[in-house]
Design a protein around this motif. Structure first.
Motif, PDB file in Angstrom:
ATOM      1  N   MET A   1      14.590  -3.177  18.844  1.00 48.95           N
ATOM      2  CA  MET A   1      14.372  -4.545  18.924  1.00 48.95           C
ATOM      3  C   MET A   1      12.758  -4.569  18.544  1.00 48.95           C
ATOM      4  O   MET A   1      11.938  -4.065  19.155  1.00 48.95           O
ATOM      5  N   GLU A   2      12.094  -5.594  17.719  1.00 46.56           N
ATOM      6  CA  GLU A   2      10.964  -5.822  17.715  1.00 46.56           C
ATOM      7  C   GLU A   2      10.302  -6.667  18.726  1.00 46.56           C
ATOM      8  O   GLU A   2      10.995  -7.654  19.075  1.00 46.56           O
ATOM      9  N   ASN A   3       9.173  -6.387  19.281  1.00 53.56           N
ATOM     10  CA  ASN A   3       8.777  -6.894  20.482  1.00 53.56           C
ATOM     11  C   ASN A   3       8.070  -8.268  20.024  1.00 53.56           C
ATOM     12  O   ASN A   3       7.724  -8.423  18.679  1.00 53.56           O
ATOM     13  N   GLU A   4       7.613  -9.153  21.004  1.00 53.48           N
ATOM     14  CA  GLU A   4       7.001 -10.454  20.768  1.00 53.48           C
ATOM     15  C   GLU A   4       5.524 -10.107  20.013  1.00 53.48           C
ATOM     16  O   GLU A   4       5.192 -10.941  18.740  1.00 53.48           O
ATOM     17  N   THR A   5       4.780  -9.172  20.189  1.00 58.29           N
ATOM     18  CA  THR A   5       3.597  -8.892  19.621  1.00 58.29           C
ATOM     19  C   THR A   5       3.694  -8.620  18.068  1.00 58.29           C
ATOM     20  O   THR A   5       3.243  -9.199  17.230  1.00 58.29           O
ATOM     21  N   ASP A   6       4.566  -7.562  18.036  1.00 57.21           N
ATOM     22  CA  ASP A   6       5.044  -7.058  16.554  1.00 57.21           C
ATOM     23  C   ASP A   6       5.570  -8.207  15.504  1.00 57.21           C
ATOM     24  O   ASP A   6       5.088  -8.146  14.477  1.00 57.21           O
ATOM     25  N   ALA A   7       6.273  -9.183  16.232  1.00 58.29           N
ATOM     26  CA  ALA A   7       6.959 -10.037  15.536  1.00 58.29           C
ATOM     27  C   ALA A   7       5.917 -11.206  14.926  1.00 58.29           C
ATOM     28  O   ALA A   7       5.994 -11.604  14.097  1.00 58.29           O
ATOM     29  N   PHE A   8       4.734 -11.382  15.900  1.00 57.58           N
ATOM     30  CA  PHE A   8       3.776 -12.167  15.629  1.00 57.58           C
ATOM     31  C   PHE A   8       3.095 -11.714  14.423  1.00 57.58           C
ATOM     32  O   PHE A   8       2.808 -12.468  13.647  1.00 57.58           O
ATOM     33  N   TYR A   9       2.942 -10.275  14.156  1.00 59.34           N
ATOM     34  CA  TYR A   9       1.972 -10.009  12.952  1.00 59.34           C
ATOM     35  C   TYR A   9       2.978  -9.776  11.891  1.00 59.34           C
ATOM     36  O   TYR A   9       2.392 -10.067  10.837  1.00 59.34           O
ATOM     37  N   ARG A  10       4.120  -9.568  12.125  1.00 57.64           N
ATOM     38  CA  ARG A  10       5.155  -9.542  11.063  1.00 57.64           C
ATOM     39  C   ARG A  10       5.398 -10.966  10.360  1.00 57.64           C
ATOM     40  O   ARG A  10       5.295 -10.976   9.208  1.00 57.64           O
ATOM     41  N   GLU A  11       5.281 -11.890  11.126  1.00 60.12           N
ATOM     42  CA  GLU A  11       5.613 -13.248  10.786  1.00 60.12           C
ATOM     43  C   GLU A  11       4.233 -14.135  10.326  1.00 60.12           C
ATOM     44  O   GLU A  11       4.325 -15.162   9.407  1.00 60.12           O
ATOM     45  N   LEU A  12       3.201 -13.316  10.707  1.00 63.50           N
ATOM     46  CA  LEU A  12       2.034 -14.017  10.246  1.00 63.50           C
ATOM     47  C   LEU A  12       1.942 -14.193   8.687  1.00 63.50           C
ATOM     48  O   LEU A  12       2.146 -13.014   8.064  1.00 63.50           O
ATOM     49  N   PRO A  13       1.657 -15.142   7.878  1.00 63.66           N
ATOM     50  CA  PRO A  13       1.560 -15.272   6.547  1.00 63.66           C
ATOM     51  C   PRO A  13       0.259 -14.473   6.140  1.00 63.66           C
ATOM     52  O   PRO A  13      -0.945 -14.679   6.706  1.00 63.66           O
ATOM     53  N   LYS A  14       0.348 -13.599   5.294  1.00 68.56           N
ATOM     54  CA  LYS A  14      -0.704 -12.867   4.882  1.00 68.56           C
ATOM     55  C   LYS A  14      -0.944 -12.665   3.467  1.00 68.56           C
ATOM     56  O   LYS A  14      -0.093 -12.913   2.617  1.00 68.56           O
ATOM     57  N   VAL A  15      -2.220 -12.289   2.984  1.00 68.70           N
ATOM     58  CA  VAL A  15      -2.554 -12.058   1.726  1.00 68.70           C
ATOM     59  C   VAL A  15      -2.955 -10.551   1.476  1.00 68.70           C
ATOM     60  O   VAL A  15      -3.903 -10.046   2.508  1.00 68.70           O
ATOM     61  N   GLU A  16      -2.509  -9.883   0.520  1.00 69.75           N
ATOM     62  CA  GLU A  16      -3.064  -8.534   0.276  1.00 69.75           C
ATOM     63  C   GLU A  16      -3.838  -8.541  -1.047  1.00 69.75           C
ATOM     64  O   GLU A  16      -3.128  -8.772  -1.957  1.00 69.75           O
ATOM     65  N   LEU A  17      -4.914  -8.029  -1.149  1.00 68.60           N
ATOM     66  CA  LEU A  17      -5.700  -7.983  -2.224  1.00 68.60           C
ATOM     67  C   LEU A  17      -6.071  -6.689  -2.579  1.00 68.60           C
ATOM     68  O   LEU A  17      -6.786  -6.488  -3.797  1.00 68.60           O
ATOM     69  N   HIS A  18      -5.954  -5.677  -2.138  1.00 70.16           N
ATOM     70  CA  HIS A  18      -6.210  -4.301  -2.281  1.00 70.16           C
ATOM     71  C   HIS A  18      -5.069  -3.311  -2.209  1.00 70.16           C
ATOM     72  O   HIS A  18      -4.888  -2.736  -1.306  1.00 70.16           O
ATOM     73  N   ALA A  19      -4.104  -3.327  -3.226  1.00 62.91           N
ATOM     74  CA  ALA A  19      -2.916  -2.543  -3.104  1.00 62.91           C
ATOM     75  C   ALA A  19      -2.824  -1.576  -4.473  1.00 62.91           C
ATOM     76  O   ALA A  19      -2.255  -2.244  -5.466  1.00 62.91           O
ATOM     77  N   HIS A  20      -2.775  -0.513  -4.549  1.00 59.45           N
ATOM     78  CA  HIS A  20      -2.665   0.566  -5.523  1.00 59.45           C
ATOM     79  C   HIS A  20      -0.993   0.476  -5.767  1.00 59.45           C
ATOM     80  O   HIS A  20      -0.625   1.079  -4.910  1.00 59.45           O
ATOM     81  N   LEU A  21      -0.725   0.481  -6.731  1.00 53.61           N
ATOM     82  CA  LEU A  21       0.735   0.301  -6.953  1.00 53.61           C
ATOM     83  C   LEU A  21       1.363   1.545  -6.726  1.00 53.61           C
ATOM     84  O   LEU A  21       2.327   1.657  -5.926  1.00 53.61           O
ATOM     85  N   ASN A  22       0.964   2.895  -7.229  1.00 51.22           N
ATOM     86  CA  ASN A  22       1.619   4.173  -6.845  1.00 51.22           C
ATOM     87  C   ASN A  22       1.363   4.584  -5.606  1.00 51.22           C
ATOM     88  O   ASN A  22       2.094   5.387  -5.062  1.00 51.22           O
ATOM     89  N   GLY A  23       0.197   4.304  -4.976  1.00 47.25           N
ATOM     90  CA  GLY A  23      -0.017   4.581  -3.504  1.00 47.25           C
ATOM     91  C   GLY A  23       0.790   3.784  -2.644  1.00 47.25           C
ATOM     92  O   GLY A  23       0.906   4.128  -1.255  1.00 47.25           O
ATOM     93  N   SER A  24       1.567   2.718  -3.019  1.00 45.97           N
ATOM     94  CA  SER A  24       2.059   1.592  -2.022  1.00 45.97           C
ATOM     95  C   SER A  24       3.465   2.233  -2.108  1.00 45.97           C
ATOM     96  O   SER A  24       4.299   1.352  -1.711  1.00 45.97           O
ATOM     97  N   VAL A  25       4.121   3.139  -2.862  1.00 45.16           N
ATOM     98  CA  VAL A  25       5.324   3.405  -2.830  1.00 45.16           C
ATOM     99  C   VAL A  25       5.960   3.989  -1.492  1.00 45.16           C
ATOM    100  O   VAL A  25       5.265   4.792  -0.945  1.00 45.16           O
ATOM    101  N   SER A  26       7.100   3.466  -0.911  1.00 45.44           N
ATOM    102  CA  SER A  26       7.497   3.895   0.443  1.00 45.44           C
ATOM    103  C   SER A  26       8.239   5.164   0.348  1.00 45.44           C
ATOM    104  O   SER A  26       8.697   5.599  -0.728  1.00 45.44           O
ATOM    105  N   PHE A  27       8.742   5.664   1.571  1.00 48.80           N
ATOM    106  CA  PHE A  27       9.156   6.869   1.543  1.00 48.80           C
ATOM    107  C   PHE A  27      10.704   6.670   1.131  1.00 48.80           C
ATOM    108  O   PHE A  27      11.220   7.428   0.413  1.00 48.80           O
TER     109      PHE A  27
END
Length: 348
Positions: A1-27
């Motif tokens: 279960m996600e705690n309240e703090t984690d939920a705040f950061y997950r739900e925070l609307p965000k802008v990502e401006l430095h993401a290299h495509l191949n370096g962003s590939v998940s497990f």
């Protein structure tokens, strides 16, 4: 279960401006790629830097080489870009600028033009599927490839800026900072600027690049990637800082990437503090969320924990990032409205 703090950061609307495509590939996506190419004998430990692990900058670039072996067809690029976009959206990112160097592969028939077309196709597909994120693309110049290739990359970006319905918005300058000289790339960068492409340049990633940083700041760029060694406390100079302040150039700051890549000794010594206390525009980013085993929610949480930021300060930091995007003002207005609509009670 996600705690309240984690939920705040997950739900925070965000802008990502430095993401290299191949370096962003998940497990998860790496698993799919490995199963497609078992003959390469690539293991997960070769594609990511796990919790608590650190690598030299050179070792980090070796990891990217391994990922490039796994991503060498249009089909791979389409899957990778789609997965990356959806993962950022699931992490509460509302606006994303992906960046990648167009690559070709004679064995698979991949061309640089097809590479960019395929990333654009992934962006369009995610949009048509209703994924709640606005995505743009920066075509990257790899500094290791020299003057001619840089100019070729700019011409390709220019072509797509005019034909991609606003999806290609700029040029990224990246690659191993210890190789090549920024001076050789100035004509290509100047051409990009003249034709209306925005510039995001990796600057002062390693020490002793004062002369190159000074030259590149004269362009000036529209944003700076990292800027780790710009300020005098870490071997930069006040004149470099003055140029950044004079042109009001935002910095894209990637905390975990810098700590794991050993360009910054620890989170508390990160240059986030220096620029934040100056009140200068900064945007928290991931750099390579797959390689460095992080996400943007974690990066915000780390910054807040390390530097004692209140939730209100975190919200403002996230909201101010909208000013730094390369999309038009109409998009900025739509994003500001999204932030207003989702603002939690108690945050001004």
């Amino acid at each position: 279960m996600e705690n309240e703090t984690d939920a705040f950061y997950r739900e925070l609307p965000k802008v990502e401006l430095h993401a290299h495509l191949n370096g962003s590939v998940s497990f998860k996506t790496i698993e799919k790629l490995i199963s497609r190419k078992p003959h390469l004998n690539i293991g997960h430990d070769m594609t990511a830097i796990g919790k608590g692990q650190r690598r030299t900058l050179d070792e980090c670039f070796q990891v990217f080489k391994v990922i490039h072996q796994l991503v060498d067809t249009e089909e791979d690029i389409l899957m990778v870009a789609s997965d990356v976009i959806k993962e950022f959206a699931a992490d509460g990112v509302k606006y994303l600028e992906l960046r990648s160097t167009p690559r070709e592969d004679k064995n698979t028939g991949l061309t640089k033009k097809k590479y960019v077309e395929t990333v654009i196709k992934a962006i369009q597909q995610c949009k048509s599927e209703g994924v709640d994120i606005d995505v743009r693309f920066l075509v990257a110049i790899d500094r290791r490839n020299g003057t001619d290739v840089a100019m070729e990359t700019v011409k390709l970006a220019e072509e797509f800026m005019l034909s991609s319905d606003g999806l290609v918005v700029g040029i990224d300058l990246s690659g191993d900072p210890t190789i090549g000289d920024g001076k050789d790339l100035l004509p290509a960068l100047q051409r990009a600027k003249n034709c209306g492409l925005k510039l995001s340049l990796h600057l002062s990633e390693v020490p002793s690049q004062l002369e190159e940083s000074d030259l590149l700041l004269n362009l000036p760029p529209d944003r700076i990637g990292h800027g780790t060694f710009l300020h005098p406390e870490v071997g930069g100079s006040q004149s470099l800082v003055d140029k950044v302040l004079k042109h009001n150039i935002p910095l894209e700051l990637c905390l975990t990437s810098n700590v794991k890549g050993r360009t910054v000794p620890c989170y508390s010594k990160h240059h986030f503090k220096y620029w934040y206390e100056l009140g200068h525009p900064i945007v928290i980013c991931t750099d390579d969320k797959g390689v460095f085993s992080t996400d943007l929610s974690q990066e915000y949480q780390l910054a807040a924990f390390t530097f004692g930021l209140s939730r209100e300060a975190v919200w403002q930091l996230s909201q101010r990032a909208i000013d730094c995007i390369f999309a038009p003002d109409t998009v900025k207005q739509q994003l500001r409205q999204k932030w207003i609509d989702t603002q939690p009670q108690g945050i001004k």
